[in-house]
Design a protein around this motif. Structure first.
Motif, PDB file in Angstrom:
ATOM      1  N   VAL A  47       0.862  -1.190   0.000  1.00  0.00           N
ATOM      2  CA  VAL A  47       0.000   0.000   0.000  1.00  0.00           C
ATOM      3  C   VAL A  47       0.897   1.238   0.000  1.00  0.00           C
ATOM      4  O   VAL A  47       1.713   1.423   0.914  1.00  0.00           O
ATOM      5  CB  VAL A  47      -0.925   0.001   1.236  1.00  0.00           C
ATOM      6  CG1 VAL A  47      -1.920   1.161   1.151  1.00  0.00           C
ATOM      7  CG2 VAL A  47      -1.675  -1.329   1.366  1.00  0.00           C
ATOM      8  N   ASP A  48       0.759   2.072  -1.003  1.00  0.00           N
ATOM      9  CA  ASP A  48       1.652   3.226  -1.169  1.00  0.00           C
ATOM     10  C   ASP A  48       1.036   4.527  -0.659  1.00  0.00           C
ATOM     11  O   ASP A  48      -0.176   4.638  -0.502  1.00  0.00           O
ATOM     12  CB  ASP A  48       1.996   3.406  -2.652  1.00  0.00           C
ATOM     13  CG  ASP A  48       3.010   2.375  -3.136  1.00  0.00           C
ATOM     14  OD1 ASP A  48       3.278   1.404  -2.400  1.00  0.00           O
ATOM     15  OD2 ASP A  48       3.525   2.540  -4.257  1.00  0.00           O
ATOM     16  N   ASP A  49       1.934   5.502  -0.483  1.00  0.00           N
ATOM     17  CA  ASP A  49       1.559   6.885  -0.166  1.00  0.00           C
ATOM     18  C   ASP A  49       0.950   7.042   1.217  1.00  0.00           C
ATOM     19  O   ASP A  49       0.031   7.843   1.432  1.00  0.00           O
ATOM     20  CB  ASP A  49       0.640   7.489  -1.249  1.00  0.00           C
ATOM     21  CG  ASP A  49       1.337   7.597  -2.617  1.00  0.00           C
ATOM     22  OD1 ASP A  49       2.477   7.110  -2.748  1.00  0.00           O
ATOM     23  OD2 ASP A  49       0.749   8.169  -3.541  1.00  0.00           O
ATOM     24  N   LEU A  50       1.470   6.265   2.184  1.00  0.00           N
ATOM     25  CA  LEU A  50       1.044   6.409   3.579  1.00  0.00           C
ATOM     26  C   LEU A  50       1.552   7.729   4.143  1.00  0.00           C
ATOM     27  O   LEU A  50       2.559   8.233   3.657  1.00  0.00           O
ATOM     28  CB  LEU A  50       1.636   5.257   4.408  1.00  0.00           C
ATOM     29  CG  LEU A  50       0.758   4.032   4.651  1.00  0.00           C
ATOM     30  CD1 LEU A  50       0.292   3.422   3.370  1.00  0.00           C
ATOM     31  CD2 LEU A  50       1.497   3.021   5.513  1.00  0.00           C
ATOM     32  N   ASN A 113      10.067   2.699   2.827  1.00  0.00           N
ATOM     33  CA  ASN A 113      10.385   4.063   2.406  1.00  0.00           C
ATOM     34  C   ASN A 113       9.873   4.281   0.974  1.00  0.00           C
ATOM     35  O   ASN A 113      10.138   3.476   0.077  1.00  0.00           O
ATOM     36  CB  ASN A 113      11.911   4.233   2.479  1.00  0.00           C
ATOM     37  CG  ASN A 113      12.375   5.653   2.238  1.00  0.00           C
ATOM     38  OD1 ASN A 113      11.738   6.430   1.535  1.00  0.00           O
ATOM     39  ND2 ASN A 113      13.524   5.993   2.814  1.00  0.00           N
ATOM     40  N   HIS A 114       9.141   5.374   0.783  1.00  0.00           N
ATOM     41  CA  HIS A 114       8.622   5.718  -0.551  1.00  0.00           C
ATOM     42  C   HIS A 114       9.076   7.146  -0.891  1.00  0.00           C
ATOM     43  O   HIS A 114       8.403   7.855  -1.619  1.00  0.00           O
ATOM     44  CB  HIS A 114       7.099   5.598  -0.504  1.00  0.00           C
ATOM     45  CG  HIS A 114       6.399   5.638  -1.834  1.00  0.00           C
ATOM     46  ND1 HIS A 114       6.868   5.029  -2.980  1.00  0.00           N
ATOM     47  CD2 HIS A 114       5.212   6.215  -2.200  1.00  0.00           C
ATOM     48  CE1 HIS A 114       6.016   5.243  -3.975  1.00  0.00           C
ATOM     49  NE2 HIS A 114       5.014   5.962  -3.533  1.00  0.00           N
ATOM     50  N   THR A 115      10.218   7.533  -0.313  1.00  0.00           N
ATOM     51  CA  THR A 115      10.815   8.881  -0.394  1.00  0.00           C
ATOM     52  C   THR A 115      10.050   9.868   0.480  1.00  0.00           C
ATOM     53  O   THR A 115       8.941   9.587   0.933  1.00  0.00           O
ATOM     54  CB  THR A 115      10.887   9.480  -1.826  1.00  0.00           C
ATOM     55  OG1 THR A 115       9.587   9.857  -2.241  1.00  0.00           O
ATOM     56  CG2 THR A 115      11.531   8.534  -2.819  1.00  0.00           C
ATOM     57  N   SER A 117       9.184  13.179  -0.544  1.00  0.00           N
ATOM     58  CA  SER A 117       8.217  14.040  -1.245  1.00  0.00           C
ATOM     59  C   SER A 117       7.740  13.481  -2.589  1.00  0.00           C
ATOM     60  O   SER A 117       7.209  14.228  -3.402  1.00  0.00           O
ATOM     61  CB  SER A 117       8.819  15.429  -1.453  1.00  0.00           C
ATOM     62  OG  SER A 117       9.934  15.323  -2.331  1.00  0.00           O
ATOM     63  N   HIS A 118       7.956  12.186  -2.817  1.00  0.00           N
ATOM     64  CA  HIS A 118       7.443  11.539  -4.024  1.00  0.00           C
ATOM     65  C   HIS A 118       8.023  12.116  -5.322  1.00  0.00           C
ATOM     66  O   HIS A 118       7.295  12.342  -6.310  1.00  0.00           O
ATOM     67  CB  HIS A 118       5.905  11.633  -4.041  1.00  0.00           C
ATOM     68  CG  HIS A 118       5.235  10.431  -4.642  1.00  0.00           C
ATOM     69  ND1 HIS A 118       4.985  10.319  -5.987  1.00  0.00           N
ATOM     70  CD2 HIS A 118       4.756   9.298  -4.091  1.00  0.00           C
ATOM     71  CE1 HIS A 118       4.374   9.172  -6.235  1.00  0.00           C
ATOM     72  NE2 HIS A 118       4.231   8.523  -5.089  1.00  0.00           N
ATOM     73  N   PRO A 119       9.352  12.322  -5.411  1.00  0.00           N
ATOM     74  CA  PRO A 119       9.931  12.815  -6.668  1.00  0.00           C
ATOM     75  C   PRO A 119       9.962  11.704  -7.716  1.00  0.00           C
ATOM     76  O   PRO A 119       9.795  10.528  -7.394  1.00  0.00           O
ATOM     77  CB  PRO A 119      11.353  13.212  -6.268  1.00  0.00           C
ATOM     78  CG  PRO A 119      11.679  12.325  -5.113  1.00  0.00           C
ATOM     79  CD  PRO A 119      10.382  12.100  -4.380  1.00  0.00           C
ATOM     80  N   VAL A 246      -1.517  -0.973  -4.256  1.00  0.00           N
ATOM     81  CA  VAL A 246      -2.654  -0.044  -4.153  1.00  0.00           C
ATOM     82  C   VAL A 246      -2.211   1.138  -3.302  1.00  0.00           C
ATOM     83  O   VAL A 246      -1.106   1.144  -2.752  1.00  0.00           O
ATOM     84  CB  VAL A 246      -3.902  -0.711  -3.529  1.00  0.00           C
ATOM     85  CG1 VAL A 246      -4.452  -1.804  -4.432  1.00  0.00           C
ATOM     86  CG2 VAL A 246      -3.600  -1.256  -2.134  1.00  0.00           C
ATOM     87  N   HIS A 247      -3.070   2.130  -3.212  1.00  0.00           N
ATOM     88  CA  HIS A 247      -2.741   3.330  -2.433  1.00  0.00           C
ATOM     89  C   HIS A 247      -3.661   3.465  -1.226  1.00  0.00           C
ATOM     90  O   HIS A 247      -4.795   2.974  -1.242  1.00  0.00           O
ATOM     91  CB  HIS A 247      -2.850   4.581  -3.315  1.00  0.00           C
ATOM     92  CG  HIS A 247      -1.819   4.624  -4.397  1.00  0.00           C
ATOM     93  ND1 HIS A 247      -1.971   3.973  -5.600  1.00  0.00           N
ATOM     94  CD2 HIS A 247      -0.600   5.214  -4.433  1.00  0.00           C
ATOM     95  CE1 HIS A 247      -0.892   4.167  -6.339  1.00  0.00           C
ATOM     96  NE2 HIS A 247      -0.039   4.918  -5.669  1.00  0.00           N
ATOM     97  N   ALA A 248      -3.140   4.153  -0.202  1.00  0.00           N
ATOM     98  CA  ALA A 248      -3.949   4.430   0.993  1.00  0.00           C
ATOM     99  C   ALA A 248      -4.863   5.606   0.672  1.00  0.00           C
ATOM    100  O   ALA A 248      -4.518   6.763   0.896  1.00  0.00           O
ATOM    101  CB  ALA A 248      -3.042   4.758   2.173  1.00  0.00           C
TER     102      ALA A 248
HETATM  103 ZN   LIG Z   1       3.415   6.739  -4.623  1.00  0.00          ZN
END
Ligand SMILES: [Zn+2]
Length: 329
Positions: A47-50, A113-115, A117-119, A246-248
């Motif tokens: 699950v991304d973008d937590l 870790n998904h960075t 600031s999402h660059p 998927v995304h949160a």
């Molecule tokens: Zn993302």
């Protein structure tokens, strides 16, 4: 008449197939895959973008977190959640936003870790991107350290893994130095498209469109899944454990439960990311370099000298794409 004459033959053929299925011990085929063997499929969930998207409204972030975690719990999924630590701002809300992340660990999930600031590695210089990765870990390091653990997984924003072979190689060496492994995926379901439209429809009180989007989202996830099963069979001669991305967001807070239920009905049991990737197919080199962020099942085809066939990624329904284009205008 020729038509009636053909019927008994057809009935006999189906009877023979049913007998063959029984002989194999398959019984009925609840997954509806038209396959005599009982499905034994594995899937990891990421699950991304937590902590959650959008990240302006804390109450909404809490609602999304609770909804996604409830769905994972109901289907006994142990997931990895990928965090953007810029969503821990503003400073005054850091503690309660960290608490959202802590609920993932308390529920038995892992955090990656998904960075910060999402660059996009396709656009940002490598040094800047690497700084963003390091800036993206103090919170998750702190939360994991309490449990005697450290961050282990990294997911590239947009799953863009590098514009050139050199950048890609240098960044992967950087990740390894910092104790990270790349988290790949095989199934992605454009949930950001459905979610953007859902937010707009909900905002104008259009619950009919919200419901229609929800149903289309679950169906679309299943069609991508089916396509990736077929691609695995074509690439490896068998099915391979899947990794769902998927995304949160509110779409999943609402529809992940049904989605996971449908996947279980297709024969999936849910495994950890590490368990899924232990399959030797996942050790195939990923040699994709380019502007897109495709499923690793496409990337593996390059190492095997097979045509990439990116055109096989199914699109969301046309009415959804039309609404999306309209919404972006
Ligand atoms: Zn993302």
């Amino acid at each position: 008449m020729p038509t009636t004459g053909a019927e008994p033959t057809l009935i006999l053929r189906f009877a023979a197939l049913a007998a063959a299925a029984l002989a194999l011990g398959a019984g009925p085929d609840p997954a509806g895959v038209g396959n005599a063997h009982p499905p034994t499929r594995a899937m990891a969930v990421t699950v991304d973008d937590l902590p959650a998207l959008p990240s302006r409204d804390f109450a909404e972030m809490r609602r999304i977190t609770d909804g996604v975690l409830a769905a994972l719990r109901r289907h006994q999924v142990t997931a990895v959640g990928f965090v953007n630590e810029n969503k821990l701002e503003p400073v005054g809300e850091r503690a309660e936003r960290l608490a959202l992340l802590r609920s993932w660990l308390e529920a038995g999930h892992d955090l990656g870790n998904h960075t910060y600031s999402h660059p996009d590695l396709q656009r940002v210089p490598l040094e800047e991107y690497e700084r963003d990765v390091l800036r993206g870990e103090p919170g998750i390091r702190e939360l994991l350290a309490v449990r005697g653990r450290a961050p282990r997984w990294f997911r590239h924003p947009l799953t863009h893994t590098g514009p050139t072979r050199e950048v890609r190689g240098a960044f992967e060496a950087f990740l390894a130095e910092h104790g990270y492994a790349v988290a790949p995926f095989s199934i992605e379901n454009a949930d950001y498209i459905f979610d953007l439209l859902r937010r707009k429809a909900a905002g104008r009180g259009d619950s009919a469109t919200v419901d229609r989007l929800r149903a289309a989202y679950v169906d679309y996830t299943m069609s991508v899944t089916e396509q990736m099963e077929a691609l695995a069979r074509e690439t490896f001669g068998r099915e391979v454990p899947q990794v769902l991305l998927v995304h949160a967001n509110a779409t999943n807070a609402d529809a992940l439960d049904e989605t996971l239920g449908r996947l279980a009905g297709r024969g999936y049991r849910f495994v950890t990311l590490g368990e899924a990737l232990a399959d030797e197919a996942w050790r195939t080199p990923d040699e994709y370099v380019g502007p897109r962020g495709p499923s690793w099942f496409f990337r593996f085809r390059m190492a095997k000298g097979l045509p990439l066939r990116l055109e096989l990624e199914p699109d969301p329904p046309k009415w959804v794409l039309d609404l999306y284009r309209e919404a972006q205008r």
